[in-house]
Design a protein around this motif. Structure first.
Motif, short mmCIF file in Angstrom:
data_model
loop_
_atom_site.label_atom_id
_atom_site.label_comp_id
_atom_site.label_asym_id
_atom_site.label_seq_id
_atom_site.Cartn_x
_atom_site.Cartn_y
_atom_site.Cartn_z
N ALA A 65 -12.80 -19.96 -39.07
CA ALA A 65 -11.74 -19.99 -38.05
C ALA A 65 -12.15 -20.87 -36.87
O ALA A 65 -11.31 -21.55 -36.27
N GLU A 66 -13.43 -20.88 -36.56
CA GLU A 66 -13.91 -21.74 -35.46
C GLU A 66 -13.72 -23.22 -35.78
O GLU A 66 -13.64 -24.04 -34.87
N ALA A 69 -9.48 -23.39 -39.23
CA ALA A 69 -8.75 -22.94 -40.43
C ALA A 69 -7.92 -21.70 -40.09
O ALA A 69 -8.19 -20.99 -39.12
N HIS A 70 -6.87 -21.47 -40.92
CA HIS A 70 -6.07 -20.24 -40.81
C HIS A 70 -6.71 -19.24 -41.76
O HIS A 70 -6.63 -19.41 -42.98
N VAL A 71 -7.35 -18.23 -41.22
CA VAL A 71 -8.21 -17.39 -42.05
C VAL A 71 -7.67 -15.97 -42.21
O VAL A 71 -7.27 -15.33 -41.23
N VAL A 72 -7.69 -15.51 -43.47
CA VAL A 72 -7.43 -14.10 -43.76
C VAL A 72 -8.76 -13.51 -44.25
O VAL A 72 -9.39 -14.05 -45.16
N ALA A 73 -9.18 -12.42 -43.62
CA ALA A 73 -10.43 -11.75 -44.00
C ALA A 73 -10.07 -10.41 -44.63
O ALA A 73 -9.41 -9.58 -44.00
N THR A 74 -10.48 -10.21 -45.90
CA THR A 74 -10.17 -8.95 -46.58
C THR A 74 -11.45 -8.21 -46.92
O THR A 74 -12.49 -8.82 -47.18
N THR A 88 -14.92 -10.06 -32.85
CA THR A 88 -14.26 -11.32 -32.48
C THR A 88 -13.27 -11.09 -31.34
O THR A 88 -12.61 -12.04 -30.91
N ASP A 89 -13.13 -9.83 -30.93
CA ASP A 89 -12.22 -9.53 -29.84
C ASP A 89 -10.80 -10.02 -30.18
O ASP A 89 -10.04 -10.42 -29.30
N ASN A 90 -10.49 -10.03 -31.47
CA ASN A 90 -9.18 -10.47 -31.96
C ASN A 90 -8.83 -11.91 -31.64
O ASN A 90 -7.69 -12.32 -31.71
N ARG A 91 -9.83 -12.70 -31.23
CA ARG A 91 -9.55 -14.11 -30.97
C ARG A 91 -9.57 -14.86 -32.30
O ARG A 91 -9.72 -14.27 -33.34
N LEU A 92 -9.36 -16.12 -32.28
CA LEU A 92 -9.43 -17.01 -33.45
C LEU A 92 -8.30 -16.80 -34.45
O LEU A 92 -8.22 -17.49 -35.45
N GLY A 93 -7.42 -15.82 -34.21
CA GLY A 93 -6.24 -15.64 -35.07
C GLY A 93 -6.56 -15.17 -36.48
O GLY A 93 -5.73 -15.32 -37.38
N ILE A 94 -7.74 -14.62 -36.70
CA ILE A 94 -8.06 -14.13 -38.05
C ILE A 94 -7.19 -12.91 -38.36
O ILE A 94 -7.02 -12.03 -37.52
N GLN A 95 -6.63 -12.89 -39.58
CA GLN A 95 -5.90 -11.70 -40.04
C GLN A 95 -6.87 -10.83 -40.81
O GLN A 95 -7.51 -11.31 -41.76
N TRP A 96 -7.00 -9.58 -40.42
CA TRP A 96 -7.94 -8.66 -41.09
C TRP A 96 -7.13 -7.72 -41.97
O TRP A 96 -6.29 -6.97 -41.48
#
Ligand SMILES: C[S@@+](CC[C@H](N)C(=O)[O-])C[C@H]1O[C@@H](n2cnc3c(N)ncnc32)[C@H](O)[C@@H]1O
Length: 273
Positions: A65-66, A69-74, A88-96
Motif C-alpha cells: 500500500a505504501e 497499490a490498492h490492497v485487500v488484506a485477508t 496502520t491506524d486505518n491509513r493507506l486505504g487497506i481493506q481488512w
C-alpha cells in the motif's frame, strides 16, 4: 462427526490457535523484513489491485500500500487483522477482510497480484488454497509467495513439535511443504510459471541466548502453544520443553550472549497463465 462439522471444527481450532499467544508481537520482534522482501520481489506498483492472503497484521500488505497499490488484506483470524488495522491506524486505504484462504470471497480474476508472506502455507488444505490463489488472479497477473522451507529452521521446528502435537486430521498437509519447488509444481502445474524461485535466509539476532527464542515461541507462537498444551495433556510438558531447548541450541549460529539464527525461506514469484 459429519464431514462439514469436522471441517468447521478444524477451522475454529485453527483460528483459536492463531489468536492465542501474541503473533503480532513476533512480527514486530523479527519478522518484519519478510513483507517488504516479498513486495519488492513482486515489483508492486501504484494502482495495482493487490490481494495479501493470510496477511496477518499486514506484513506485506502495508509495504504494498505504501507503494500506491490498492490492497485487500485477508486472514482467517480476526484478532490478528484487528492488530493490523490498529498498527496502520486505518491509513493507506487497506481493506481488512476476514476470509479463509481456501474459500476467498472475491470474483474470479479480480486482482493483478495475489501474494502471501509465510501465510497461505498454514491453510490446512494446500490444493484448495492454491486453486483459490489462481482463481482470483487475472491471467497474466502475478502470484508471489514467501514460504519457510522444509529443510530450514521452521521446517525443523515443525518436525520437533510433531511427536507432541495432536495428529493432523486426514487431508491436512504440513505447512513447510510450500517451501519446496516440487510441491509448488504439484499445486500449480502449468497454471503459474515461476520465473523466480530463490532461497534465502532471515537472520534473527533479537535474542541474547538461544533458549530465549524457545521461550518466545512458547509464549507467543500459536502452533507451539497448541503442541505444548497437547504435550501437557499427555504428561509430556517437560519433554516438550527439553526438545524445544535442544532445538534452539542446535540452530544457534551465534556466540554466548548473542544468539543468531538463520531461517531459510523460498521466494517464488510467477505469472498466472
Ligand atoms: C505466520 S502468520 C503470517 C502472517 C503475515 N502474512 C506475516 O507475514 O506476518 C500465518 C497467518 O496465516 C493465517 N491463517 C492460517 N490459516 C489460514 C487460512 N486457512 N486462511 C487464511 N489465513 C490463515 C493465520 O491467522 C496467521 O495470521
Amino acid at each position: 462427526m459429519a464431514a462439514i462439522e469436522q471441517y468447521d471444527e478444524l477451522k475454529r481450532r485453527h483460528r483459536a490457535m492463531w489468536a492465542s499467544g501474541d503473533y503480532p508481537r513476533m512480527v514486530e520482534t523479527f519478522l518484519l523484513p519478510l513483507g517488504s522482501r516479498l513486495v519488492e520481489a513482486c515489483g508492486v506498483g501504484p494502482g495495482e489491485r493487490v490481494l495479501d492472503v493470510a496477511a496477518g497484521t499486514g506484513n506485506a500488505a502495508v509495504p504494498a500500500a505504501e507503494r500506491g497499490a490498492h490492497v485487500v488484506a485477508t486472514d482467517l483470524t480476526p484478532e490478528i487483522l484487528d492488530a493490523g488495522r490498529a498498527r496502520t491506524d486505518n491509513r493507506l486505504g487497506i481493506q481488512w477482510v476476514t476470509a479463509d484462504a481456501e474459500d476467498l470471497p472475491f470474483a474470479a480474476e479480480s486482482f493483478d497480484l495475489v501474494m502471501s508472506s509465510i501465510g497461505v502455507m498454514f491453510a490446512p488444505h494446500h490444493q484448495a488454497a492454491a486453486d483459490e490463489l489462481v482463481r482470483v488472479c487475472r491471467p497474466g497477473g502475478t502470484i508471489g509467495l514467501l514460504s519457510w522451507t522444509p529443510e530450514g529452521m521452521l521446517g525443523a521446528l515443525f518436525a520437533t513439535m510433531r511427536p507432541f502435537a495432536p495428529p493432523p486430521p486426514p487431508g491436512v498437509q504440513s505447512p513447510p511443504l510450500w517451501g519446496s519447488d516440487e510441491h509448488l509444481d504439484t499445486l500449480f502445474g502449468d497454471r503459474v510459471t515461476f520465473g523466480t524461485l530463490h532461497r534465502d535466509v532471515l537472520e534473527i539476532t533479537a535474542f541474547s541466548h538461544a533458549r530465549d527464542y524457545a521461550e518466545h515461541f512458547k509464549a507467543y507462537y500459536g502452533p507451539t502453544i497448541a503442541a505444548r498444551a497437547n504435550a501437557a495433556r499427555n504428561g509430556l510438558e517437560h519433554e516438550f520443553d527439553a526438545a524445544l531447548d535442544a532445538f534452539c541450541d542446535e540452530w544457534n549460529r551465534g556466540t554466548e550472549g548473542h544468539a543468531r539464527f538463520a531461517k531459510e525461506f523460498l521466494l517464488a514469484v510467477g505469472t498466472r497463465r
